[in-house]
Scaffold this active site. Structure first.
Site, short mmCIF file in Angstrom:
data_model
loop_
_atom_site.label_atom_id
_atom_site.label_comp_id
_atom_site.label_asym_id
_atom_site.label_seq_id
_atom_site.Cartn_x
_atom_site.Cartn_y
_atom_site.Cartn_z
CB ALA A 132 -0.93 0.00 1.21
CB ILE A 136 -3.21 -0.29 -7.74
CG1 ILE A 136 -3.13 0.01 -9.24
CG2 ILE A 136 -4.62 -0.74 -7.38
CD1 ILE A 136 -3.31 -1.21 -10.12
CB SER A 260 -3.10 -9.51 -14.31
OG SER A 260 -2.81 -9.08 -15.63
CE1 TYR A 293 2.26 -9.34 -12.29
CE2 TYR A 293 1.14 -9.69 -14.38
CZ TYR A 293 1.23 -9.04 -13.17
OH TYR A 293 0.29 -8.09 -12.83
#
Length: 352
Positions: A132, A136, A260, A293
């Protein structure tokens, strides 16, 4: 009129004039918000007209925006040699009235965090957001905190986490935000974080699994696993397991896993259709950053779906989300080629 009198709004004649005890302010990115000093709260809508506004244009010639030691934005008028906490552009605000799509879909790719959280009071809600301190994750933590939630910023770097806390407090000094150390590349760190959070005896209403690495060179964590797999998936998987009892006790609660669309471009099965564990944590010889990823993001979705199936009967939900293609953040910092691609795509993609 009785309602206006009760709200303290009957004392002014102009729709744009603020009632007693109210103050107009701006955020660092140009949003106008209103502080009610009598009730010690803030809101995005004008207390009389209900309109939302943004400041228009650049600062006047000779003006500069600065931040004081408390993270509060102030403005310097170099020509007249004076400072003020009042944004000089407040005299030139514009209404924020985005044209909504005519379809039944309430939100779309153009929706902002402030539109989605419009009118929501998250006071009393406790939220953990991993990763954080930037990107985003930071925007998510900030938006939730500005709407009253108590937000824990779970960050690998304590210094960067504390800096993020100060930036949020600069927006609203009464925001309930705290940074805690969490390194997803260490299962021991994940365990320590969970224990430290539980020691606070707080409920947990929302857990947002956001932290991720992208395009990183091959490396092993202290647990002997490929780092992209552990940081993006396994660390979060373990964190949810450790905090599941708190989430259940805080029902209704939810887990949000940031995945994603790239999960579609990979497989984690062998030629016989069975799960191939060697693909999840590959050797250096078999490693390709983009595939690693994609696989971690596929694991995110499979995990979120199964978690929702198991926990929904207990008042919990789990959702996996695609945040948008090639959003310009610090995610691409591992390799200059990715940075170049993200930079080229930046004018055509959604902002943080």
């Amino acid at each position: 009129m009785a309602a206006l009198k009760y709200a303290g709004l009957e004392d002014t004649d102009s729709e744009e004039e603020l009632p007693p005890g109210w103050e107009e302010r701006t955020t660092k990115d140009g949003w106008v918000y209103y502080a009610n000093h009598l009730e010690e709260k803030t809101q995005w809508e004008h207390p009389k007209s209900g309109k939302r506004k943004r400041v228009a244009g650049d600062l006047p010639y000779g003006w500069e925006q600065e931040t004081d030691e408390n993270g509060q934005v102030y403005f310097v008028d170099h020509i007249n040699k004076r400072t003020t906490y009042l944004d000089p552009r407040l005299a030139f605000t514009v209404e924020d009235n985005p044209v909504k799509p005519t379809t039944r879909q309430k939100y779309d790719g153009n929706s902002t965090a402030m539109e989605i959280l419009q009118g929501r009071d998250l006071s009393g809600k406790v939220v953990i957001v991993t990763g954080a301190n930037s990107g985003i994750g930071f925007e998510t933590a900030k938006s939730l905190a500005l709407h009253g939630a108590c937000v824990i910023l779970a960050c690998r770097s304590a210094a960067r986490g504390n800096d993020a806390v100060q930036r949020i407090l600069g927006e609203w000094h009464k925001a309930k935000v705290e940074a805690m150390t969490l390194d997803l590349a260490s299962l021991q760190s994940v365990q320590h974080f969970a224990e430290a959070f539980k020691s606070k005896n707080l409920p947990l209403h929302i857990l947002i699994c956001n932290a991720a690495v992208f395009g990183a060179p091959w490396s092993l964590t202290e647990d002997g696993l490929e780092s992209t797999f552990q940081v993006n998936h396994l660390g979060h998987f373990y964190l949810v397991q450790l905090l599941e009892d708190v989430l259940r006790q805080s029902s209704p609660a939810r887990v949000v896993v940031v995945s994603s669309e790239s999960h579609r471009f990979t497989e984690i099965k062998d030629s016989s259709g069975k799960l191939d564990f060697s693909l999840l944590s590959p050797s250096k010889k078999e490693y390709w950053a983009m595939l690693a990823y994609n696989r971690s993001k596929l694991c995110n979705i499979l995990f979120s779906n199964e978690l929702n199936r198991r926990l929904s009967p207990h008042g919990m939900t789990s959702n996996s989300v695609h945040p948008g293609n090639m959003i310009y953040s610090s995610l691409h910092r591992s390799w200059w080629v990715y940075t170049l691609l993200f930079t080229l795509a930046r004018p055509f993609t959604k902002s943080l």
